[in-house]
Design an enzyme around this catalytic site. Structure first.
Site, mmCIF file in Angstrom:
data_model
loop_
_atom_site.group_PDB
_atom_site.id
_atom_site.type_symbol
_atom_site.label_atom_id
_atom_site.label_comp_id
_atom_site.label_asym_id
_atom_site.label_seq_id
_atom_site.Cartn_x
_atom_site.Cartn_y
_atom_site.Cartn_z
ATOM 1 N N ASP A 96 16.982 53.338 23.908
ATOM 2 C CA ASP A 96 15.419 53.540 23.440
ATOM 3 C C ASP A 96 14.643 54.439 24.024
ATOM 4 O OD1 ASP A 96 13.105 53.047 22.313
ATOM 5 O OD2 ASP A 96 13.118 51.007 22.324
ATOM 6 N N TYR A 153 2.760 65.508 15.231
ATOM 7 C CA TYR A 153 4.134 65.484 15.388
ATOM 8 C C TYR A 153 4.680 66.830 16.021
ATOM 9 C CZ TYR A 153 9.056 65.961 13.388
ATOM 10 O OH TYR A 153 10.198 66.100 13.354
HETATM 11 N N1 LIG Z 1 14.245 65.167 8.744
HETATM 12 C C1 LIG Z 1 13.828 66.211 8.843
HETATM 13 O O1 LIG Z 1 13.516 66.525 7.891
HETATM 14 C C2 LIG Z 1 14.013 67.168 10.023
HETATM 15 C C3 LIG Z 1 13.592 68.148 9.946
HETATM 16 C C4 LIG Z 1 13.391 69.061 11.100
HETATM 17 C C5 LIG Z 1 13.895 68.464 12.433
HETATM 18 N N2 LIG Z 1 14.233 67.278 12.399
HETATM 19 C C6 LIG Z 1 14.769 66.678 13.755
HETATM 20 O O2 LIG Z 1 16.245 66.444 13.543
HETATM 21 C C7 LIG Z 1 16.313 65.148 14.363
HETATM 22 C C8 LIG Z 1 17.176 64.219 13.264
HETATM 23 O O3 LIG Z 1 16.378 63.929 12.210
HETATM 24 P P1 LIG Z 1 16.898 62.911 11.144
HETATM 25 O O4 LIG Z 1 16.098 63.345 9.909
HETATM 26 O O5 LIG Z 1 18.145 62.536 11.437
HETATM 27 O O6 LIG Z 1 15.882 61.660 11.789
HETATM 28 P P2 LIG Z 1 16.077 60.025 11.122
HETATM 29 O O7 LIG Z 1 17.111 59.999 10.016
HETATM 30 O O8 LIG Z 1 14.679 59.353 10.951
HETATM 31 O O9 LIG Z 1 16.866 59.401 12.333
HETATM 32 C C9 LIG Z 1 16.163 59.454 13.675
HETATM 33 C C10 LIG Z 1 17.059 58.288 14.245
HETATM 34 O O10 LIG Z 1 16.234 58.253 15.814
HETATM 35 C C11 LIG Z 1 16.248 56.674 15.955
HETATM 36 N N3 LIG Z 1 15.028 56.371 16.616
HETATM 37 C C12 LIG Z 1 13.823 56.516 16.445
HETATM 38 N N4 LIG Z 1 12.921 55.979 17.602
HETATM 39 C C13 LIG Z 1 13.804 56.012 18.339
HETATM 40 C C14 LIG Z 1 13.827 55.548 19.914
HETATM 41 N N5 LIG Z 1 12.712 55.223 20.393
HETATM 42 N N6 LIG Z 1 14.845 55.302 20.746
HETATM 43 C C15 LIG Z 1 16.110 55.769 20.079
HETATM 44 N N7 LIG Z 1 16.305 55.922 19.029
HETATM 45 C C16 LIG Z 1 15.214 55.923 18.229
HETATM 46 C C17 LIG Z 1 16.225 55.932 14.595
HETATM 47 O O11 LIG Z 1 16.687 54.678 14.975
HETATM 48 P P3 LIG Z 1 16.072 53.564 13.870
HETATM 49 O O12 LIG Z 1 17.098 53.579 12.682
HETATM 50 O O13 LIG Z 1 16.282 52.245 14.589
HETATM 51 O O14 LIG Z 1 14.696 53.748 13.389
HETATM 52 C C18 LIG Z 1 17.141 56.779 13.900
HETATM 53 O O15 LIG Z 1 18.473 56.524 13.810
HETATM 54 C C19 LIG Z 1 15.052 64.676 15.066
HETATM 55 O O16 LIG Z 1 14.848 65.523 16.071
HETATM 56 C C20 LIG Z 1 14.159 65.567 13.918
HETATM 57 O O17 LIG Z 1 12.787 65.635 14.689
HETATM 58 C C21 LIG Z 1 14.302 66.356 11.223
#
Ligand SMILES: NC(=O)c1ccc[n+]([C@@H]2O[C@H](COP(=O)([O-])OP(=O)(O)OC[C@H]3O[C@@H](n4cnc5c(N)ncnc54)[C@H](OP(=O)(O)O)[C@@H]3O)[C@@H](O)[C@H]2O)c1
Length: 291
Positions: free
Chosen positions: A33, A124
């Protein structure tokens, strides 16, 4: 090579884990975490990975406006601890960031390179920029990968679904859709991003990279393409960000120039329309909205 993957149950984590080469240790929030940085040393010293891949993040862009400390706890201070530990344990750290580190330059209409000064317009964005900076400042063997508008077959666990699934669900319910036409970026399919990251990690070309599908569109154009390709009739209206009224400001233009990645001789990601067509044929509608 042993790779520990934080956030393995998220949208990107799920597509990345099977594409990384080596002994993959997928970690969930329960096992590692980032909001409890004092627990991370024992996780990593027990595992002794050569590479730590961090797909975890606090991703609630609007909520972050009123939850600044929660966003920074994960995206900045948790990442600081991770970067310090990776340096200490001589691990490579692969960390993801976002096009939302840009936006302050409201007149910008050409793709951003890694050399461009960031300027976020949301809490953010500031939390993610701080995370980038601590990785780059504290862990010499790092890949910081800025990407944009992710959508994947598993949907976004934390946010429930992804943009494509939301559009199809709302249109399927016969409801009108009002989508912003004044935010231009490049929606990116996680299935395309994942092998590119896996290839980059095989190199020792550490640094900051922009990585997204090719081309650019507004969210309204993306929605129109979804309906056109899916053969769905939708009541779609273009609106402004002001009319939409989200809590957090977004960049008007945040297209990422991918040429630095291409200069390594690694294959560029395909155009966003081709990626969307692939997603629509590969999606599993039941998986939308969760894991
Ligand atoms: N989604 C977008 O459009 C987007 C765009 C640009 C960049 N990004 C970046 O790409 C990366 C991946 O994004 P994604 O879309 O795959 O995000 P996501 O689907 O929301 O997945 C994020 C993961 O992080 C976990 N998490 C959240 N808080 C945490 C904590 N305190 N400790 C450990 N794990 C934690 C979540 O676990 P839970 O399931 O338990 O909540 C989830 O499994 C991130 O760095 C994001 O900022 C995303």
């Amino acid at each position: 090579m042993k790779l520990a993957v934080f956030g393995s149950a998220g949208q990107l984590g799920r597509d990345l884990c099977p594409r990384l080469a080596g002994d993959i240790v997928p970690l969930t929030r329960e096992q590692a975490d980032l909001a409890r940085p004092e627990t991370l040393r024992s996780v990593l010293t027990n595992l002794r990975p050569e590479v730590v891949v961090n797909c975890a993040a606090y991703n609630f862009v609007d909520r972050a406006e009123t939850e600044e400390s929660a966003a920074f706890a994960v995206n900045a201070w948790g990442i600081r601890e991770l970067a310090l530990l990776c340096c200490d344990l001589d691990c490579t750290l692969v960390h993801f960031s976002t096009d939302y580190v840009f936006g302050l330059d409201a007149a910008r209409r050409t793709p951003y390179t890694e050399a461009d000064a960031p300027g976020p317009v949301s809490v953010y964005g500031r939390s993610k920029l701080t995370g980038e900076n601590v990785v780059r400042g504290l862990c010499p063997k790092h890949f910081v990968i800025r990407t944009c508008g992710l959508y994947g077959v598993w949907g976004s666990g934390g946010k429930g679904g992804n943009f494509v699934e939301t559009m199809l669900r709302v249109a399927g319910q016969g409801q009108p859709l009002r989508v912003v036409a004044d935010q231009t970026c490049t929606p990116t399919y996680t299935v395309d991003l994942a092998p590119a990251v896996a290839a980059l990690v095989q190199t020792d070309k550490y640094g900051l990279y922009h990585l997204s599908n090719a081309g650019a569109c507004s969210w309204h154009e993306f929605a129109a393409a979804i309906f056109e390709m899916a053969g769905v009739q939708a009541d779609l209206t273009a609106i402004t960000s002001r009319e939409f009224g989200a809590a957090a400001q977004r960049p008007e233009y945040s297209v990422l120039d991918n040429r630095k990645f291409g200069s390594l001789g690694l294959p560029s990601l395909r155009p966003w329309r081709e990626a969307l067509a692939a997603y629509l044929s590969e999606r599993r509608p039941k998986a939308a909205g969760g894991n």
